[in-house]
Design a protein around this motif. Sequence first.
Motif, mmCIF file in Angstrom:
data_model
loop_
_atom_site.group_PDB
_atom_site.id
_atom_site.type_symbol
_atom_site.label_atom_id
_atom_site.label_comp_id
_atom_site.label_asym_id
_atom_site.label_seq_id
_atom_site.Cartn_x
_atom_site.Cartn_y
_atom_site.Cartn_z
ATOM 1 N N UNK A 49 39.171 44.520 52.826
ATOM 2 C CA UNK A 49 40.021 43.918 50.952
ATOM 3 C C UNK A 49 39.761 42.862 51.211
ATOM 4 N N UNK A 50 39.101 41.839 51.822
ATOM 5 C CA UNK A 50 38.302 41.176 51.172
ATOM 6 C C UNK A 50 36.942 41.157 50.258
ATOM 7 N N UNK A 51 36.268 42.327 51.238
ATOM 8 C CA UNK A 51 35.016 43.070 50.565
ATOM 9 C C UNK A 51 35.187 44.038 49.086
ATOM 10 N N UNK A 57 42.411 37.833 43.648
ATOM 11 C CA UNK A 57 43.431 38.833 44.386
ATOM 12 C C UNK A 57 43.498 39.624 45.899
ATOM 13 N N UNK A 58 43.087 39.089 46.658
ATOM 14 C CA UNK A 58 43.149 38.530 47.945
ATOM 15 C C UNK A 58 44.017 37.954 48.018
ATOM 16 N N UNK A 59 44.135 36.309 47.874
ATOM 17 C CA UNK A 59 45.144 35.588 48.491
ATOM 18 C C UNK A 59 46.249 36.051 47.991
ATOM 19 N N UNK A 83 51.288 50.086 34.164
ATOM 20 C CA UNK A 83 50.082 49.114 34.760
ATOM 21 C C UNK A 83 50.097 49.413 36.833
ATOM 22 N N UNK A 84 48.662 48.880 37.091
ATOM 23 C CA UNK A 84 49.022 48.994 38.474
ATOM 24 C C UNK A 84 48.485 48.699 38.840
ATOM 25 N N UNK A 85 48.499 49.097 40.677
ATOM 26 C CA UNK A 85 48.638 48.122 41.439
ATOM 27 C C UNK A 85 46.875 47.794 41.735
ATOM 28 N N UNK A 86 46.435 46.329 41.965
ATOM 29 C CA UNK A 86 44.931 46.131 41.855
ATOM 30 C C UNK A 86 44.792 46.621 43.379
ATOM 31 N N UNK A 87 45.213 46.511 44.154
ATOM 32 C CA UNK A 87 44.642 47.350 45.625
ATOM 33 C C UNK A 87 44.392 48.141 45.807
ATOM 34 N N UNK A 88 45.607 49.540 45.018
ATOM 35 C CA UNK A 88 44.738 50.373 45.613
ATOM 36 C C UNK A 88 45.660 51.133 44.035
#
Length: 167
Positions: A49-51, A57-59, A83-88
């Motif tokens: 996730x950090x990469x 965003x990670x925080x 709007x989408x999830x920035x993670x997935x």
Amino acid sequence: MKRRQFLKIGTGMLFTVASIPLIARIAMADRNKRDSDQVGRVVMSEQEWQEKLTTGQFDVLRKEGTEAPFSSELNDEKRDGTFHCAGCDQAVFTSRMKFDSGTGWPSFFDSLDGAFETKIDFKLIYPRTEYHCARCGGHHGHIFKDGPEPTGKRWCNNGLALTFVPA
Ligand SMILES: [Zn+2]
């Protein structure tokens, strides 16, 4: 077969495979398959996730941080789109669900079906309803009961947890 074999699960948890009865192993395999078939859950290690994410965003997504109010450009985003999830990248809100709450965070009175799961959070002592992406588990914000009709709810979302895709 080696006496101790390890199966690494995405979150970094280690299971001793040999210690799990065969029936349970089959059930676990079936369940993993079913989860990915239904909602395509995204499971990544903290390092992965950090990469993938920016520090901000990670925080927010992985550490349940809160961005500074009025810091997100998405506060003023008024175009038609999703709007989408920035993670997935799962779609979580449409622009029709957005309203100007004046709080400094992108606010929505509803979310797309199945986009989020919730839990009760006591970080500010009194209970709040935290919500996170059903697909990647990323934290997005909290739900309050002072939103507009028709739901009366305010989904107070960190802009850092979202990306916007114009229609
Ligand atoms: Zn997600």
